[in-house]
Write a protein that holds these residues in place. Structure first.
Motif, PDB file in Angstrom:
ATOM      1  N   GLY A 103       0.784  -1.229   0.000  1.00  0.00           N
ATOM      2  CA  GLY A 103       0.000   0.000   0.000  1.00  0.00           C
ATOM      3  C   GLY A 103       0.809   1.269   0.000  1.00  0.00           C
ATOM      4  O   GLY A 103       0.283   2.351  -0.264  1.00  0.00           O
ATOM      5  N   LEU A 138      -0.869   2.555  -5.577  1.00  0.00           N
ATOM      6  CA  LEU A 138      -1.573   2.864  -4.336  1.00  0.00           C
ATOM      7  C   LEU A 138      -0.917   4.035  -3.623  1.00  0.00           C
ATOM      8  O   LEU A 138      -1.598   4.905  -3.069  1.00  0.00           O
ATOM      9  N   ASP A 168      -2.935   3.616   6.695  1.00  0.00           N
ATOM     10  CA  ASP A 168      -2.803   2.151   6.762  1.00  0.00           C
ATOM     11  C   ASP A 168      -2.176   1.683   8.071  1.00  0.00           C
ATOM     12  O   ASP A 168      -1.310   0.803   8.083  1.00  0.00           O
ATOM     13  N   ASN A 173     -11.579   4.427  -2.297  1.00  0.00           N
ATOM     14  CA  ASN A 173     -10.350   4.024  -2.976  1.00  0.00           C
ATOM     15  C   ASN A 173     -10.588   3.821  -4.471  1.00  0.00           C
ATOM     16  O   ASN A 173     -11.601   3.244  -4.874  1.00  0.00           O
ATOM     17  N   SER A 201      -6.884  -2.275  -2.390  1.00  0.00           N
ATOM     18  CA  SER A 201      -6.868  -2.030  -0.947  1.00  0.00           C
ATOM     19  C   SER A 201      -8.279  -1.975  -0.365  1.00  0.00           C
ATOM     20  O   SER A 201      -9.232  -1.584  -1.044  1.00  0.00           O
TER      21      SER A 201
END
Length: 328
Positions: free
Chosen positions: A146, A151, A239, A304, A317
């Motif tokens: 991520g 991402l 995250d 996302n 994700s």
């Protein structure tokens, strides 16, 4: 069982499932449930009937690539020949016992929870989330998929746009800076990053040694910095929340995050409940903020661009953006 698989496959950057039959589908779904990452499905040239990759498509570094064989044993000889002739020698086969076990777990998903009860106990007794991340970074690990590639670019674009749209943001604190790769994409005016891993902080300090607009501290040191220098304009958590498996660690983290700012909070995370599975535990953090920190209101939620697809775990994700503002 599954953590043994993760450990064995952890040294490979590119993992493929070889096959397209019934057992392949079981492995895909069980791996997806257990969050074991792989790149995609592969078959021999001339057999890609459902959009699978074929062997000639694979251009990965040979020593960093592993093929997980999900076909029947009768075809093993041909498969080994087809793969090895191209110079790939890292192959993983399931025993008949493992095949039956995976089939059973797929048909009885409640047994997965029993499997993870043992794994979770071992994880927690081995030092929990903080020990996990220090060990991961110390053994040549990183912050995860991520924080890299598309991402990372997506996250940076959203954060950069938010910072640009709010000129009152001058100082930013990030609670969980990781290895610093994500940070390199983001245009913070002035930045202070915290992490529980000394190894990760050393990586960041080296990477940004010449950047006077960035500072890095361990958790307790960060508290001292905030006490001496005051609160920030934007507190950031990217995250991190689902990696806090322990309740006390999660609650302490949320308190530090939410009370370190006078203006805005940016959280990038999943936002639903799911029991702990090794180093992850999903939480409905929005309910927690509403209850414990009612002085903050949600002002923006951004979905996302790459929603989770268990067949592409490195490219998608479960996390989304949530921006909060402190009420005056």
């Amino acid at each position: 069982m599954f953590e043994n698989y993760k450990e064995k496959m952890g040294k490979y950057e590119n993992i493929y499932l070889y096959g397209n039959g019934t057992f392949t589908e079981i492995v895909k779904k069980v791996f997806g449930m257990c969050e074991i990452e792989y790149k995609g499905m592969v078959v021999s040239d001339g057999y890609n009937n459902n959009g699978e990759l074929v062997l000639s498509d694979i251009k990965s570094e040979r020593d960093k690539t592993c093929f997980i064989i999900t076909t029947g044993s009768k075809s093993y000889t041909d498969i080994v020949h087809n793969i090895c002739i191209l110079g790939y020698y890292n192959l993983f086969f399931f025993s008949e016992y493992e095949k039956q076990s995976l089939k059973y777990l797929f048909e009885n998903p409640e047994k997965l929870e029993e499997e993870y009860e043992t794994v979770n106990k071992e994880f927690n007794s081995d030092g929990g989330s903080e020990a996990y991340w220090e060990k991961r970074y110390k053994t040549d690990g990183d912050s995860g998929a991520g924080s890299y590639n598309k991402l990372a670019e997506f996250k940076a674009r959203i954060l950069n746009n938010f910072i640009s749209a709010h000129p009152d943001i001058k100082v930013c604190y990030e609670w969980g800076c990781g290895d610093g790769n994500q940070l390199s994409y983001i245009n913070y005016p002035f930045y202070v990053g915290m992490d529980v891993s000394e190894t990760a902080l050393a990586m960041c300090k080296e990477k940004f040694a010449d950047d006077k607009t960035k500072k890095f501290y361990l958790a307790d040191e960060m508290l001292g910095y905030v006490s001496e220098n005051g609160k920030c304009d934007l507190a950031v958590s990217l995250d991190v929340l689902f990696n806090l498996t322990e309740d006390n660690v999660y609650e302490t983290y949320m308190y530090r995050l939410m009370t370190s700012t006078n203006k805005y909070v940016c959280i990038y995370s999943s936002n639903f409940e799911r029991p702990q599975k090794y180093h992850e535990r999903r939480r409905k953090f929005s309910d927690y903020i509403e209850k414990i920190f009612p002085e903050f209101e949600l002002i923006e939620e951004i979905q996302n661009e790459y929603p989770y697809d268990f067949t592409k775990p490195d490219e998608t994700s479960l996390s989304h953006f949530f921006f909060y503002k402190k009420r005056v």
